[in-house]
Design an enzyme around this catalytic site. Structure first.
Site, PDB file in Angstrom:
ATOM      1  N   SER A 125       0.831  -1.213   0.000  1.00  0.00           N
ATOM      2  CA  SER A 125       0.000   0.000   0.000  1.00  0.00           C
ATOM      3  C   SER A 125       0.861   1.257   0.000  1.00  0.00           C
ATOM      4  O   SER A 125       0.531   2.251  -0.632  1.00  0.00           O
ATOM      5  CB  SER A 125      -0.891   0.013   1.242  1.00  0.00           C
ATOM      6  OG  SER A 125      -1.772  -1.075   1.197  1.00  0.00           O
ATOM      7  N   THR A 167       0.984  -8.927 -12.096  1.00  0.00           N
ATOM      8  CA  THR A 167      -0.026  -9.522 -12.969  1.00  0.00           C
ATOM      9  C   THR A 167       0.489  -9.568 -14.401  1.00  0.00           C
ATOM     10  O   THR A 167       0.999  -8.570 -14.907  1.00  0.00           O
ATOM     11  CB  THR A 167      -1.339  -8.704 -12.905  1.00  0.00           C
ATOM     12  OG1 THR A 167      -1.820  -8.758 -11.564  1.00  0.00           O
ATOM     13  CG2 THR A 167      -2.394  -9.241 -13.844  1.00  0.00           C
ATOM     14  N   GLU A 187      -4.227  -2.274  -7.271  1.00  0.00           N
ATOM     15  CA  GLU A 187      -4.341  -0.846  -7.629  1.00  0.00           C
ATOM     16  C   GLU A 187      -4.828  -0.019  -6.438  1.00  0.00           C
ATOM     17  O   GLU A 187      -5.479   1.006  -6.615  1.00  0.00           O
ATOM     18  CB  GLU A 187      -5.281  -0.639  -8.826  1.00  0.00           C
ATOM     19  CG  GLU A 187      -4.837  -1.310 -10.091  1.00  0.00           C
ATOM     20  CD  GLU A 187      -3.504  -0.780 -10.576  1.00  0.00           C
ATOM     21  OE1 GLU A 187      -2.553  -1.567 -10.616  1.00  0.00           O
ATOM     22  OE2 GLU A 187      -3.415   0.402 -10.866  1.00  0.00           O
ATOM     23  N   GLY A 188      -4.530  -0.489  -5.257  1.00  0.00           N
ATOM     24  CA  GLY A 188      -4.912   0.220  -4.030  1.00  0.00           C
ATOM     25  C   GLY A 188      -6.120  -0.426  -3.388  1.00  0.00           C
ATOM     26  O   GLY A 188      -7.174  -0.555  -4.012  1.00  0.00           O
TER      27      GLY A 188
HETATM   28  C1  LIG Z   1      -3.574 -11.321  -7.501  1.00  0.00           C
HETATM   29  C2  LIG Z   1      -2.768 -10.083  -7.274  1.00  0.00           C
HETATM   30  C3  LIG Z   1      -2.290  -9.372  -8.352  1.00  0.00           C
HETATM   31  C4  LIG Z   1      -1.512  -8.228  -8.165  1.00  0.00           C
HETATM   32  N1  LIG Z   1      -1.021  -7.559  -9.252  1.00  0.00           N
HETATM   33  C5  LIG Z   1      -0.140  -6.557  -9.063  1.00  0.00           C
HETATM   34  C6  LIG Z   1       0.522  -5.951 -10.176  1.00  0.00           C
HETATM   35  O1  LIG Z   1       0.281  -6.251 -11.346  1.00  0.00           O
HETATM   36  N2  LIG Z   1       1.479  -5.001  -9.908  1.00  0.00           N
HETATM   37  C7  LIG Z   1       1.778  -4.614  -8.641  1.00  0.00           C
HETATM   38  O2  LIG Z   1       2.647  -3.762  -8.476  1.00  0.00           O
HETATM   39  N3  LIG Z   1       1.125  -5.138  -7.574  1.00  0.00           N
HETATM   40  C8  LIG Z   1       0.190  -6.100  -7.749  1.00  0.00           C
HETATM   41  N4  LIG Z   1      -0.431  -6.674  -6.669  1.00  0.00           N
HETATM   42  C9  LIG Z   1      -0.130  -6.216  -5.333  1.00  0.00           C
HETATM   43  C10 LIG Z   1      -1.238  -5.362  -4.740  1.00  0.00           C
HETATM   44  O3  LIG Z   1      -1.306  -4.117  -5.400  1.00  0.00           O
HETATM   45  C11 LIG Z   1      -0.986  -5.241  -3.242  1.00  0.00           C
HETATM   46  O4  LIG Z   1      -1.264  -6.504  -2.685  1.00  0.00           O
HETATM   47  C12 LIG Z   1      -1.838  -4.175  -2.591  1.00  0.00           C
HETATM   48  O5  LIG Z   1      -1.423  -2.907  -3.000  1.00  0.00           O
HETATM   49  C13 LIG Z   1      -1.761  -4.244  -1.055  1.00  0.00           C
HETATM   50  O6  LIG Z   1      -0.447  -4.291  -0.649  1.00  0.00           O
HETATM   51  P1  LIG Z   1       0.030  -5.402   0.416  1.00  0.00           P
HETATM   52  O7  LIG Z   1      -0.425  -6.721  -0.107  1.00  0.00           O
HETATM   53  O8  LIG Z   1       1.485  -5.233   0.656  1.00  0.00           O
HETATM   54  O9  LIG Z   1      -0.788  -5.116   1.707  1.00  0.00           O
HETATM   55  P2  LIG Z   1      -0.451  -4.048   2.862  1.00  0.00           P
HETATM   56  O10 LIG Z   1      -0.056  -2.755   2.273  1.00  0.00           O
HETATM   57  O11 LIG Z   1       0.497  -4.688   3.805  1.00  0.00           O
HETATM   58  O12 LIG Z   1      -1.868  -3.897   3.514  1.00  0.00           O
HETATM   59  C14 LIG Z   1      -2.446  -4.899   4.335  1.00  0.00           C
HETATM   60  C15 LIG Z   1      -3.788  -4.379   4.831  1.00  0.00           C
HETATM   61  O13 LIG Z   1      -3.594  -3.165   5.582  1.00  0.00           O
HETATM   62  C16 LIG Z   1      -4.386  -2.120   5.038  1.00  0.00           C
HETATM   63  N5  LIG Z   1      -3.668  -0.847   5.119  1.00  0.00           N
HETATM   64  C17 LIG Z   1      -2.411  -0.600   4.689  1.00  0.00           C
HETATM   65  N6  LIG Z   1      -2.082   0.711   4.932  1.00  0.00           N
HETATM   66  C18 LIG Z   1      -3.166   1.278   5.508  1.00  0.00           C
HETATM   67  C19 LIG Z   1      -3.455   2.607   5.978  1.00  0.00           C
HETATM   68  N7  LIG Z   1      -2.572   3.582   5.889  1.00  0.00           N
HETATM   69  N8  LIG Z   1      -4.688   2.818   6.496  1.00  0.00           N
HETATM   70  C20 LIG Z   1      -5.607   1.834   6.611  1.00  0.00           C
HETATM   71  N9  LIG Z   1      -5.376   0.564   6.178  1.00  0.00           N
HETATM   72  C21 LIG Z   1      -4.175   0.286   5.636  1.00  0.00           C
HETATM   73  C22 LIG Z   1      -4.635  -2.494   3.584  1.00  0.00           C
HETATM   74  O14 LIG Z   1      -5.809  -1.906   3.073  1.00  0.00           O
HETATM   75  C23 LIG Z   1      -4.755  -4.017   3.704  1.00  0.00           C
HETATM   76  O15 LIG Z   1      -6.044  -4.355   4.073  1.00  0.00           O
HETATM   77  C24 LIG Z   1      -1.241  -7.792  -6.851  1.00  0.00           C
HETATM   78  C25 LIG Z   1      -1.760  -8.484  -5.749  1.00  0.00           C
HETATM   79  C26 LIG Z   1      -2.498  -9.608  -5.948  1.00  0.00           C
HETATM   80  C27 LIG Z   1      -3.037 -10.359  -4.746  1.00  0.00           C
END
Ligand SMILES: Cc1cc2nc3c(=O)[nH]c(=O)nc-3n(C[C@H](O)[C@H](O)[C@H](O)COP(=O)(O)OP(=O)(O)OC[C@H]3O[C@@H](n4cnc5c(N)ncnc54)[C@H](O)[C@@H]3O)c2cc1C
Length: 404
Positions: free
Chosen positions: A142, A168, A381-382
């Protein structure tokens, strides 16, 4: 006056995309849900047809990179351009199958990243190619400003080192747009995006993920080890600017991609609603919009509530894309659309599973698959929470360090 109809000039595109979704994607939906990591060869021919249809729609050849004429932008606020056309096509294709659509050659979200900051010369080189987007790292999800992948200038090349996860189409795309920092001590302003050819020897595939949904789409993890890319592959300006200016460039990508992900959610939710309505009707519970809900029962009342919520998400999504076409700042609208549509899609698809009982949960129907596929649309995408944070910051005029 608000016009809630989609433009008639997009009728042909809508029809063609719907036919492709119905006759090509739906029949192989379950096959590639089960055969995770197998490339759906059926998509090759379809991808070619889609490219031709898109080019026709835009009145140009398949290799052209379309651009709205500057002089027309915002004139009377009536232009329905490339963003809206892409969105309408995408909604139909995701009504067919989100996972398959995500792995269609040339449909990668990386193209939106390229268009957001590329120079005309870069658009010429990279436009029309299948491009994935690699932002996420083990320590940066995030919080994309926490990126650790580095890019160091060495002669005529940048040398990239780091790790990218959950990309992806990462294994299948031709190009990967990699976000990296030119100088970690310079903060957000030093984060830039670089186009890396998929066959670059410094880009090493670590593994492919096994997932809850969108199993037809490959999700790749990479290690970048002394990965050399030509200097000219840095998208936009190499200058390290202030945090706000520099990072704003790459963040602009999301203004283009978030309405598209919202569109995917709108598509899959509509699929679930339509099938649920058919199954309710087959079970002797038809949905009648002219009769009072109180005489139609709880299932119909719930269904109509879901449909209304879905319609709201659809309109917000169209608005965000339309604003992008008209060069209106759409950061808030894009996040509102993504937050609403992501939540609605997960909610609608799961509640449709419940409304259809055992039929909804079993593998004879696609309803359970759509519920699994929808979840990612509220994450990548967030996430839902991040969209709400973006909206709050924008409305309150706060910077990211002031509202976390
Ligand atoms: C199937 C799949 C495809 C993907 N494809 C791509 C891709 O093509 N390119 C790419 O770059 N990424 C990709 N991603 C990654 C995806 O964008 C991230 O998983 C996503 O941005 C969340 O990041 P994280 O998993 O590290 O979770 P974290 O950032 O660790 O978040 C975990 C939880 O905490 C919450 N959280 C975090 N910060 C805050 C805050 N400040 N306030 C309140 N809540 C918060 C989040 O909403 C979430 O619920 C993909 C992920 C998946 C599962």
């Amino acid at each position: 006056m608000i016009n809630l109809e989609t433009p008639t000039k997009l009728d042909t595109l809508t029809y063609q995309a719907n036919m492709a979704a119905l006759h090509v994607l739906r029949p192989i939906s379950r096959k590639y849900d089960r055969a995770e990591h197998t490339y759906p060869v059926e998509l090759d021919g379809l991808a070619e047809l889609v490219a031709q249809a898109n080019a026709q729609q835009a009145g140009m050849s398949a290799s052209d990179t379309p651009e709205l004429p500057e002089s027309d932008a915002g004139a009377g606020g009536t232009i329905n351009g490339r963003n809206l056309a892409s969105l309408i096509g995408l909604i139909e294709m995701c009504w067919g199958d989100v996972g398959l659509m995500l792995t269609m050659p040339r449909q990668g979200l990386g193209q939106a990243a390229i268009r957001a900051v590329a120079t005309p010369e870069q658009l010429e080189r990279f436009g029309g190619k299948w491009a994935a987007m690699a932002i996420t790292e083990p320590e940066a999800g995030s919080d994309s400003a926490a990126i650790r992948t580095t890019a160091v200038l060495d002669g005529e090349d940048y040398v990239l080192n780091g790790e990218k996860i959950f990309v992806t189409s990462g294994d299948r795309a031709e190009l990967i747009v990699v976000w990296a920092t030119l100088d970690r001590s310079a903060g957000r302003g030093a984060i830039k995006s670089f186009v890396v050819e998929r066959d670059n020897p410094g880009l090493k595939l670590d593994r492919l993920e096994h997932k809850l949904g969108i199993r037809a789409s490959d999700t790749a993890n990479f290690v970048l080890e002394n990965c050399r890319v030509p200097k000219a592959n840095l998208l936009g300006s190499p200058e390290i600017t202030t945090a706000r200016e520099g990072f704003a460039g790459v963040m602009q990508t999301f203004d283009n991609t978030r309405p598209m992900v919202a569109g995917m959610a709108v598509g899959v939710a509509r699929a679930a609603l339509e099938r649920t309505r058919e199954l309710l009707e087959e079970a002797g519970v038809p949905v009648d919009y002219d009769r009072p809900l109180v005489v139609q029962g709880a299932a119909v009342a719930e269904f109509i509530q879901l449909e209304a919520d879905w319609e709201a998400s659809r309109l917000l999504t169209l608005k965000a894309a339309w604003m992008a076409d008209n060069r209106m700042p759409n950061t808030v609208a894009a996040s509102i659309a993504k937050a609403k549509a992501g939540r609605v899609a997960t909610d609608v698809t799961l509640r449709c599973v419940a409304l259809c009982g055992t039929l909804g949960y079993g593998e004879d129907e696609l309803l359970e698959k759509w519920a699994r596929d929808a979840k990612i649309l509220d994450i990548f995408e967030g996430t839902q929470q991040i969209q709400q944070l973006v909206i709050a910051r924008q409305l309150l005029g706060k910077q990211s360090k002031e509202l976390v």
